[in-house]
Design a protein around this motif. Structure first.
Motif, PDB file in Angstrom:
ATOM      1  N   ASN A 192      18.236 -40.241 -25.350  1.00  0.00           N
ATOM      2  CA  ASN A 192      19.031 -40.576 -26.541  1.00  0.00           C
ATOM      3  C   ASN A 192      18.865 -39.522 -27.635  1.00  0.00           C
ATOM      4  N   GLY A 193      18.340 -38.355 -27.241  1.00  0.00           N
ATOM      5  CA  GLY A 193      18.064 -37.329 -28.234  1.00  0.00           C
ATOM      6  C   GLY A 193      19.294 -36.760 -28.907  1.00  0.00           C
ATOM      7  N   HIS A 194      20.468 -36.890 -28.279  1.00  0.00           N
ATOM      8  CA  HIS A 194      21.695 -36.333 -28.868  1.00  0.00           C
ATOM      9  C   HIS A 194      22.014 -37.004 -30.205  1.00  0.00           C
ATOM     10  N   LEU A 195      21.784 -38.313 -30.287  1.00  0.00           N
ATOM     11  CA  LEU A 195      22.070 -38.998 -31.547  1.00  0.00           C
ATOM     12  C   LEU A 195      21.076 -38.590 -32.627  1.00  0.00           C
ATOM     13  N   VAL A 196      19.795 -38.423 -32.249  1.00  0.00           N
ATOM     14  CA  VAL A 196      18.787 -38.005 -33.224  1.00  0.00           C
ATOM     15  C   VAL A 196      19.092 -36.598 -33.735  1.00  0.00           C
ATOM     16  N   GLN A 197      19.555 -35.721 -32.836  1.00  0.00           N
ATOM     17  CA  GLN A 197      19.976 -34.388 -33.276  1.00  0.00           C
ATOM     18  C   GLN A 197      21.080 -34.492 -34.327  1.00  0.00           C
ATOM     19  N   ALA A 198      22.056 -35.341 -34.052  1.00  0.00           N
ATOM     20  CA  ALA A 198      23.179 -35.496 -34.979  1.00  0.00           C
ATOM     21  C   ALA A 198      22.721 -36.074 -36.313  1.00  0.00           C
ATOM     22  N   GLN A 199      21.800 -37.044 -36.280  1.00  0.00           N
ATOM     23  CA  GLN A 199      21.270 -37.624 -37.511  1.00  0.00           C
ATOM     24  C   GLN A 199      20.591 -36.558 -38.378  1.00  0.00           C
ATOM     25  N   ARG A 200      19.766 -35.726 -37.744  1.00  0.00           N
ATOM     26  CA  ARG A 200      19.046 -34.685 -38.486  1.00  0.00           C
ATOM     27  C   ARG A 200      20.019 -33.693 -39.128  1.00  0.00           C
ATOM     28  N   ASP A 201      21.064 -33.353 -38.382  1.00  0.00           N
ATOM     29  CA  ASP A 201      22.027 -32.407 -38.951  1.00  0.00           C
ATOM     30  C   ASP A 201      22.865 -33.054 -40.044  1.00  0.00           C
ATOM     31  N   TYR A 202      23.132 -34.349 -39.897  1.00  0.00           N
ATOM     32  CA  TYR A 202      23.964 -35.057 -40.871  1.00  0.00           C
ATOM     33  C   TYR A 202      23.315 -35.031 -42.250  1.00  0.00           C
ATOM     34  N   PHE A 203      21.996 -35.344 -42.312  1.00  0.00           N
ATOM     35  CA  PHE A 203      21.363 -35.423 -43.640  1.00  0.00           C
ATOM     36  C   PHE A 203      20.619 -34.147 -44.034  1.00  0.00           C
ATOM     37  N   GLY A 204      20.284 -33.302 -43.075  1.00  0.00           N
ATOM     38  CA  GLY A 204      19.480 -32.137 -43.423  1.00  0.00           C
ATOM     39  C   GLY A 204      20.042 -30.809 -42.973  1.00  0.00           C
ATOM     40  N   GLU A 205      21.204 -30.852 -42.283  1.00  0.00           N
ATOM     41  CA  GLU A 205      21.829 -29.626 -41.781  1.00  0.00           C
ATOM     42  C   GLU A 205      20.832 -28.766 -40.979  1.00  0.00           C
ATOM     43  N   HIS A 206      20.096 -29.441 -40.090  1.00  0.00           N
ATOM     44  CA  HIS A 206      19.117 -28.750 -39.260  1.00  0.00           C
ATOM     45  C   HIS A 206      19.754 -28.080 -38.047  1.00  0.00           C
ATOM     46  N   GLY A 207      21.007 -28.374 -37.791  1.00  0.00           N
ATOM     47  CA  GLY A 207      21.695 -27.784 -36.659  1.00  0.00           C
ATOM     48  C   GLY A 207      21.605 -28.655 -35.419  1.00  0.00           C
ATOM     49  N   THR A 254      24.710 -27.814 -28.490  1.00  0.00           N
ATOM     50  CA  THR A 254      25.683 -28.461 -27.618  1.00  0.00           C
ATOM     51  C   THR A 254      25.289 -28.228 -26.164  1.00  0.00           C
ATOM     52  N   HIS A 255      26.008 -28.876 -25.249  1.00  0.00           N
ATOM     53  CA  HIS A 255      25.708 -28.724 -23.827  1.00  0.00           C
ATOM     54  C   HIS A 255      25.889 -27.287 -23.362  1.00  0.00           C
ATOM     55  N   SER A 256      26.680 -26.529 -24.075  1.00  0.00           N
ATOM     56  CA  SER A 256      26.893 -25.130 -23.697  1.00  0.00           C
ATOM     57  C   SER A 256      25.715 -24.247 -24.114  1.00  0.00           C
ATOM     58  N   GLY A 257      24.783 -24.825 -24.888  1.00  0.00           N
ATOM     59  CA  GLY A 257      23.623 -24.058 -25.329  1.00  0.00           C
ATOM     60  C   GLY A 257      23.803 -23.412 -26.690  1.00  0.00           C
ATOM     61  N   GLU A 258      24.975 -23.573 -27.285  1.00  0.00           N
ATOM     62  CA  GLU A 258      25.236 -22.960 -28.586  1.00  0.00           C
ATOM     63  C   GLU A 258      24.640 -23.810 -29.715  1.00  0.00           C
ATOM     64  N   THR A 259      24.141 -23.136 -30.749  1.00  0.00           N
ATOM     65  CA  THR A 259      23.655 -23.827 -31.949  1.00  0.00           C
ATOM     66  C   THR A 259      24.806 -23.955 -32.923  1.00  0.00           C
ATOM     67  N   SER A 260      24.972 -25.171 -33.431  1.00  0.00           N
ATOM     68  CA  SER A 260      26.117 -25.421 -34.288  1.00  0.00           C
ATOM     69  C   SER A 260      25.749 -26.474 -35.327  1.00  0.00           C
ATOM     70  N   HIS A 261      26.770 -26.968 -36.043  1.00  0.00           N
ATOM     71  CA  HIS A 261      26.622 -28.069 -36.987  1.00  0.00           C
ATOM     72  C   HIS A 261      27.726 -29.078 -36.722  1.00  0.00           C
ATOM     73  N   LEU A 262      27.502 -30.311 -37.154  1.00  0.00           N
ATOM     74  CA  LEU A 262      28.527 -31.343 -36.988  1.00  0.00           C
ATOM     75  C   LEU A 262      29.847 -30.918 -37.623  1.00  0.00           C
ATOM     76  N   THR A 263      29.749 -30.283 -38.773  1.00  0.00           N
ATOM     77  CA  THR A 263      30.973 -29.878 -39.488  1.00  0.00           C
ATOM     78  C   THR A 263      31.743 -28.784 -38.766  1.00  0.00           C
ATOM     79  N   ASP A 264      31.065 -28.075 -37.841  1.00  0.00           N
ATOM     80  CA  ASP A 264      31.774 -27.065 -37.051  1.00  0.00           C
ATOM     81  C   ASP A 264      32.573 -27.707 -35.920  1.00  0.00           C
ATOM     82  N   LEU A 265      32.203 -28.932 -35.579  1.00  0.00           N
ATOM     83  CA  LEU A 265      32.842 -29.608 -34.449  1.00  0.00           C
ATOM     84  C   LEU A 265      33.916 -30.582 -34.881  1.00  0.00           C
ATOM     85  N   VAL A 266      33.706 -31.239 -36.009  1.00  0.00           N
ATOM     86  CA  VAL A 266      34.677 -32.216 -36.499  1.00  0.00           C
ATOM     87  C   VAL A 266      34.780 -32.112 -38.010  1.00  0.00           C
TER      88      VAL A 266
END
Length: 457
Positions: free
Chosen positions: A420-435, A438-450
């Motif tokens: 369930n680590g994908h949701l925790v990753q998203a939570q961290r980026d949502y409030f702290g922009e930690h990045g 993705t499955h492709s191995g790229e580092t991104s932010h939620l705002t880059d995807l949606v």
């Protein structure tokens, strides 16, 4: 061959007797003169006193030894180790001499001491397991380092160590202070196995209503097969003991459990290295929880007593679950050793490490051969994995506490089922922009995807 030994407490005295009985001439010292007198008396009763020389100070010890000297330290970890080392320098030890710290020192102290004393003498480390009985008749000995003095000591340590199938349970497991790290993890595994056995007892005693003697009989039947181990054997014996009123011994013992620090060090180092050993950490916390009432936070951590439920347990399923959980406790410890070895460039040999655990030590078990087979073997144990899942679920239904059992099931489930680590990753980026990755191995932010609407605050 002459060797000196400083520290004649329980471990020091018994190792000293082991050494001189095997033919070594020993020069021994303890600041307490009564300890030296007791050792001499024991040596006399064995008829080996001619190979023992008790000295009254470290200066006399150094003078009696012909260089290059070999000195074993069995003193309490911490400042006392440095105090003895400094006294030995003042007494005249030289660069060709080897000083081996055989106590339960923190491996980080060993690394620091190797650098601190490198121009004074060779400083080496060795973990010893087996308690007083092991030290006397054959312990497990986990040494480390490539110091020149080892070639003098290795033949003797191979003699005094326990043996398994004619192989000594002494080994230089790796470089630097890795011997103390391996011993530390050995103790962390020991914590987990002790707690796991206690939890199985708890489940059988409270969860199913069996008496301590009935549980002892179950443990005895397990010990007759592949589950035979030192810890299970002593647990069986303890549970069979009664006082003169036929009250089970375990019912007379307070619930608070002590610890000397190596379990805590294991948990701390695992967290620092980023290596998950949840079963080992849970065992440390389980001991802490038994002492909650004595802490400053007792009022905040003491709750009303709750009713528990009785259950029926399939004993064969429980046996399979216990076997599988035990294997996973060892595997977590070995993963920690391997990770630390890679991080510190110690080149630890896991096969040699397991060989030292085959006999003499507290965590010796007949199923170490299965542990040596590695993860590929673990993956074939599908029925045992299902048993662990089933027993853990039933155990938790009782309302009782099973920290190691539950943590071990969580460990294997996390590594073998979707995470369930994908949701925790998203939570961290949502409030702290930690990045996020993705499955492709790229580092991104939620705002880059949606396109996010205004964030929830």
């Amino acid at each position: 061959m002459q060797v000196a030994l400083v520290g004649l407490g329980v471990m020091g005295k018994n190792l000293a007797l082991n050494l001189i009985e095997k033919g070594m001439t020993l020069v021994a010292y303890d600041k307490n003169p009564d300890a030296g007198a007791e050792l001499l008396s024991c040596a006399q009763s064995l008829g080996v006193e001619e190979r023992l020389h008790i000295v009254s100070d470290l200066g006399d010890m150094v003078r009696r030894l012909e260089p290059p000297r070999s000195v074993l330290l069995l003193v309490p970890a911490g400042e006392l180790v440095d105090a003895v080392c400094n006294e030995l320098i003042e007494a005249g030890v030289s660069k060709g001499d080897i000083i081996v710290d055989c106590g339960n020192s923190n491996y980080k102290d060993g690394i620091a001491r190797k650098l601190k004393y490198q121009n004074k003498f060779e400083f080496a480390t060795m973990g010893i397991s087996g308690g007083a009985e092991g030290a006397r008749h054959g312990p497990a000995m986990m040494a480390s380092g490539s110091e020149g003095g080892w070639e003098r000591l290795v033949p003797w340590f191979e003699k005094v160590a326990a043996s398994y199938n004619s192989e000594s349970c002494f080994a230089r497991v790796g470089q630097s202070a890795s011997g103390h790290f391996v011993k530390m993890v050995h103790n962390g595994i020991e914590y987990a196995l002790m707690q796991l056995i206690a939890e199985v007892y708890h489940l059988l005693r409270i969860g199913t209503g069996r008496s301590p003697k009935e549980v002892a009989e179950i443990f005895e039947s397990w010990s007759e097969g592949e589950l035979n181990s030192y810890l299970l054997s002593i647990s069986r014996h303890i549970l069979s003991l009664e006082d003169s009123n036929q009250t089970p011994l375990v019912d007379l013992i307070d619930n608070k459990v002590g610890a000397k620090g190596t379990g805590l060090w294991t948990a701390q180092n695992a967290l620092e290295l980023g290596i998950a050993v949840p079963s080992l950490v849970a065992a440390v916390q389980a001991r802490h929880l038994t002492n909650t009432i004595s802490t400053l936070a007792a009022k905040e951590m003491t709750y009303q007593a709750k009713e528990t439920q009785k259950i029926d347990i399939d004993l064969e399923e429980l046996k399979s679950a216990f076997y599988f959980a035990s294997l996973l406790c060892y595997r977590q410890g070995l993963a920690l050793i391997k990770g630390a070895s890679r991080s510190h460039q110690w080149k630890v040999d896991l096969a040699k490490t397991l060989q030292t655990w085959r006999a003499g030590c507290i965590i010796r078990a007949d199923y170490l051969d299965d542990i040596a087979k590695g993860v590929d073997f673990i993956d074939t144990l599908e029925n045992e994995a299902k048993a662990l899942r089933s027993i853990t679920g039933q155990a938790i239904q009782t309302g009782l506490a099973f920290p190691v059992l539950a943590s071990t099931q969580t460990y294997i489930a996390t590594l073998s089922t979707p995470s369930n680590g994908h949701l925790v990753q998203a939570q961290r980026d949502y409030f702290g922009e930690h990045g996020i990755k993705t499955h492709s191995g790229e580092t991104s932010h939620l705002t880059d995807l949606v396109d996010l609407p205004e964030k929830v605050r």
